[in-house]
Enzyme design. Sequence first.
Site, mmCIF file in Angstrom:
data_model
loop_
_atom_site.group_PDB
_atom_site.id
_atom_site.type_symbol
_atom_site.label_atom_id
_atom_site.label_comp_id
_atom_site.label_asym_id
_atom_site.label_seq_id
_atom_site.Cartn_x
_atom_site.Cartn_y
_atom_site.Cartn_z
ATOM 1 N N ASP A 1 10.564 -6.883 8.490
ATOM 2 C CA ASP A 1 10.183 -5.986 7.391
ATOM 3 C C ASP A 1 9.940 -4.574 7.905
ATOM 4 O O ASP A 1 9.802 -3.641 7.108
ATOM 5 C CB ASP A 1 8.936 -6.506 6.662
ATOM 6 C CG ASP A 1 7.788 -6.802 7.608
ATOM 7 O OD1 ASP A 1 7.976 -7.627 8.517
ATOM 8 O OD2 ASP A 1 6.717 -6.207 7.451
ATOM 9 N N ASP B 1 -6.411 -3.853 0.630
ATOM 10 C CA ASP B 1 -7.004 -2.897 -0.314
ATOM 11 C C ASP B 1 -6.001 -1.823 -0.744
ATOM 12 O O ASP B 1 -6.334 -0.943 -1.534
ATOM 13 C CB ASP B 1 -8.245 -2.246 0.302
ATOM 14 C CG ASP B 1 -7.939 -1.510 1.603
ATOM 15 O OD1 ASP B 1 -6.747 -1.448 1.999
ATOM 16 O OD2 ASP B 1 -8.881 -0.987 2.224
ATOM 17 N N ARG C 1 0.834 -1.208 0.000
ATOM 18 C CA ARG C 1 0.000 0.000 0.000
ATOM 19 C C ARG C 1 0.864 1.252 0.000
ATOM 20 O O ARG C 1 0.533 2.259 0.630
ATOM 21 C CB ARG C 1 -0.922 0.011 1.202
ATOM 22 C CG ARG C 1 -0.195 -0.202 2.514
ATOM 23 C CD ARG C 1 -1.032 0.245 3.641
ATOM 24 N NE ARG C 1 -0.404 -0.107 4.901
ATOM 25 C CZ ARG C 1 -0.852 0.303 6.060
ATOM 26 N NH1 ARG C 1 -1.903 1.071 6.117
ATOM 27 N NH2 ARG C 1 -0.237 -0.042 7.162
#
Length: 487
Positions: A248, A121, A89
């Site tokens: 990460d 999303d 994202r």
Amino acid sequence: MTFAFDNTYARLPDRFYARLAPIPVARPDMVKLNLSLASRLGLNPQALQSPEGLSVLAGNRIPEGAEPLAMAYAGHQFGNFVPQLGDGRAILLGEIVDPAGERFDIQLKGSGRTPFSRAGDGRAWLGPVLREYIVSEAMQAFGIPTTRSLAAVTTGEPVYRESALPGAVLTRVARSHVRVGTFEYFAARQDTEALKCLADYVIARHYPEARESERPYRALLDAVVVRQADLVAKWLGVGFIHGVMNTDNMSIVGETIDYGPCAFMDAYHPATVYSSIDYRGRYAYGNQPGIAQWNLAQLAQALLPLIAEDAESAREEAQAAIDAFGQRFERAYRECFRAKLGCMETHEDDADLLGSLLQAMAESGADFTNTFRALCDAVAGTDVPVRARPGAVALPDVWLRRWRARLAREEVSPVARAARMRNVNPAVIPRNHRVEEALDAAVEGDLEPLEALLDVLASPWDERPEMASYTRPPAPHEVVQQTFCGT
Ligand code: AMP
Ligand code: MG
């Protein structure tokens, strides 16, 4: 609206990223623009505020010279390896070099789906975007290495979580978005060529001194160990809990990155956890040094093929580098807390003095920030101020006597000592209940609490009268029990 882009990551091989533009949004609106950061970066604040600037910050317009891409990376999440994560994202627009010659990534976070989005999303909502804005700028004011926030804009589109929430995009500024997980990504694929290319890139951009070393990749690892050890010591010094120290989310340059369910402790206890997804307390306040070292061991593991030709000596080198973390962290931690206690020089029994203070604080639930701040007041006189600060419960008299005796071993005027202490013991931190209050109001369209909070946090050392309410710990009904990553 011009950014003087000078992109280097986009010159790396194709398999380092996916090239794509941010997904446009319906009706961008500026929530917050960081004027001082803009000018530091040599960007024109007026241009950023213009309709054209706004459309860049929302991802609706690609500025000239940008080469938008989503970076590939892997990572250990809560100890489990995930071979592909990546920017699900976020879009790196490119890099700019500021007037001081420092290079920064400009990234949009919340900018829509990418090939790395998996089930997500690709969006963010206003709450977590502003949380990152507030906390990263507070870290900057504390002098703690961090990514920064240039702007927060709403998209005019809803984002669906438990309910429909206002979508938002954060413009993040970082010295690097390369993570420990970026190295793991290539190591897991046994792509040693890419691994070497990434290591050479990171050395050239961030650790040029490692190139002079006989063993540049070992030197790189050593340098990252130092930066992480120093970073986590600084976190502990302000009561910061990152909340998701996955590999990460660990920057290769030692900046605090990926503010999710992060929080600052009110009452001191080393087992403090706020993150709603950290069921076992893996990332509790006091576990952070051990986790940083564990993460660095994953980096070392990934770097093995570069460190030495034969596997045995590579492992030995890597182990030595990781073992060095403990000492480096201890040193940084001791220095940090020595300064917080007002001591100028190191003495043998300092660790014990600190240990018994922290134990007393943990037992009494003393407010971390206010107790240390109260010690600044106490330097000049009696221990009355220690008791007077909200949340700074009375410290044991034996401890106070011992501390005063310790200070008396150094010839420093109380006024000078108190002043130095006030520069390392913040009067204000982004207390969870004040952060939540500012976010809740902002989501309702009232930006005043956000602006007021940011204003106070911009100078956390000096205590102005209007700051009084921000220095108070939460009342029992205000205590925030949990924070959420908001993804
Ligand atoms: P984080 O826990 O925020 O560091 O994210 C972990 C991974 O999940 C990263 O690869 C993110 O890009 C990805 N991710 C988080 N939130 C979303 C989202 N809403 N849509 C797509 N990917 C996401
Ligand atoms: Mg992340």
